[in-house]
Design an enzyme around this catalytic site. Structure first.
Site, short mmCIF file in Angstrom:
data_model
loop_
_atom_site.label_atom_id
_atom_site.label_comp_id
_atom_site.label_asym_id
_atom_site.label_seq_id
_atom_site.Cartn_x
_atom_site.Cartn_y
_atom_site.Cartn_z
CG ASN A 120 -7.56 -2.65 -5.86
OD1 ASN A 120 -6.58 -3.22 -5.61
ND2 ASN A 120 -7.93 -1.47 -5.05
CG ASP A 123 -2.03 1.02 0.97
OD1 ASP A 123 -2.17 1.25 -0.03
OD2 ASP A 123 -2.71 1.13 2.22
C1 FPP Z 1 -2.16 0.11 -3.42
O1 FPP Z 1 -1.46 1.44 -3.21
C2 FPP Z 1 -1.50 -0.74 -4.43
C3 FPP Z 1 -2.17 -1.27 -5.26
C4 FPP Z 1 -3.75 -1.17 -5.30
C5 FPP Z 1 -1.60 -2.04 -6.36
C6 FPP Z 1 -0.28 -2.74 -5.91
C7 FPP Z 1 0.53 -3.03 -7.18
C8 FPP Z 1 1.72 -3.07 -7.25
C9 FPP Z 1 2.79 -2.76 -6.40
C10 FPP Z 1 2.25 -2.94 -8.90
C11 FPP Z 1 1.71 -3.93 -9.71
C12 FPP Z 1 1.36 -5.29 -9.21
C13 FPP Z 1 2.17 -6.49 -9.89
C14 FPP Z 1 1.97 -7.70 -9.49
C15 FPP Z 1 3.21 -6.25 -11.03
P1 FPP Z 1 -2.48 2.60 -3.53
O2 FPP Z 1 -2.92 2.82 -4.87
O3 FPP Z 1 -4.01 2.26 -2.72
O4 FPP Z 1 -1.80 3.70 -2.68
P2 FPP Z 1 -2.71 4.83 -1.99
O5 FPP Z 1 -3.29 4.36 -0.96
O6 FPP Z 1 -1.58 5.80 -1.55
O7 FPP Z 1 -3.58 5.76 -2.98
#
Ligand code: FPP
Length: 258
Positions: free
Chosen positions: A82, A34
């Site tokens: 998501n 996250d």
């Molecule tokens: C949460 O951060 C992260 C995600 C929903 C996706 C995680 C994905 C990756 C690390 C990269 C792609 C995956 C792979 C398997 C290659 P957020 O967007 O919710 O962050 P925030 O809470 O700060 O908005």
């Protein structure tokens, strides 16, 4: 080749790194990756670049977990919720997933990693389904770390999936009413996406949020939680070591007493 620890000569250890007890490395680590969006916002960058930076971290942490001898690493990469993000962000994430696997599959395979998924991946774009199926097929006979990507995954969805499968087996005559009456927790676990995977010992969530967000609801009954304010793109091998060291100091009683 990755270094395949090397406990004493772990070259990644920073001078500030903690001392780990290599005789009690957790079997299963699960991570809620996250903070990519906030990391990007702090730098006036588009959210997609936060996810791109998140992939760099993911790559480092997969190698480190494998080198540490972690048997199962589960990464929460895309939840059932998501899909509610703007379509551009969803497609950027899918593109990153496909690119990551295409680029890293040979290296994962060379390092004996077994790629698996949890969640309903059939709803992902074809390009992702294809690379995931290829990765799972190519690595299925490896014997090293099991790398489990949670994709289109939700803990509630998984429990429903298990219940529906049980009902299906009942309808097909594979399970009797008596079997269902006698179903034990460990029998139910076999109907989940995780099947025979042991429950996570520790769930790591960087970025300051302290919630499960529909992750491994059944499996986390006795998992230890580890939170930190570090956003996922800034998460390092030393943070993983810190989480493990903290875990090693926890007193796990599983509802009993010592
Ligand atoms: C949460 O951060 C992260 C995600 C929903 C996706 C995680 C994905 C990756 C690390 C990269 C792609 C995956 C792979 C398997 C290659 P957020 O967007 O919710 O962050 P925030 O809470 O700060 O908005």
């Amino acid at each position: 080749m990755w270094k395949f620890l090397g406990h004493k000569d772990n070259k990644n250890s920073s001078p500030k790194d903690v001392q780990l007890d290599y005789s009690s490395i957790p079997t299963h680590i699960a991570i809620i990756m996250d903070g990519n969006g906030r990391w990007a916002k702090e730098r006036n960058l588009p959210r997609s670049l936060g996810h791109k930076a998140g992939v760099e971290t993911l790559n480092k942490i997969i190698k480190e977990a494998s080198d540490l001898g972690i048997k199962y690493l589960t990464l929460y990469a895309f939840s059932t919720e998501n899909w509610n993000r703007p379509p551009e962000e969803v497609s950027a994430l899918m593109k990153l997933l496909a690119e990551y696997l295409k680029k890293q599959l040979n290296e994962l395979h060379k390092n004996n990693v077994i790629v698996r998924t949890i969640g309903d991946i059939s709803k992902l774009p074809n390009i992702c389904v294809e690379v995931l199926e290829e990765a799972k097929e190519k690595t299925k006979n490896n014997t090293g770390m099991i790398l489990n990507f949670a994709l289109n995954y939700g803990g509630r969805d998984e429990i429903l999936y298990a219940v529906k499968n049980i009902f299906k087996e009942y309808n097909e005559g594979k399970l009797s009413k008596e079997d269902i009456d006698n179903l034990a927790e460990q029998d139910f676990s076999k109907y989940l996406y995780t099947q025979n995977t042991p429950d996570p010992d520790i769930i790591i969530r960087p970025s300051g949020e302290q919630r499960l967000s529909n992750f491994m609801l059944w499996q986390c009954a006795y998992s230890e939680f580890w939170y930190s304010n570090i956003k996922w793109p800034d998460f390092t091998e030393a943070d993983l070591h810190q989480a493990i060291a903290d875990y090693q100091r926890r007193d796990r009683r599983f509802g009993g007493i010592k």
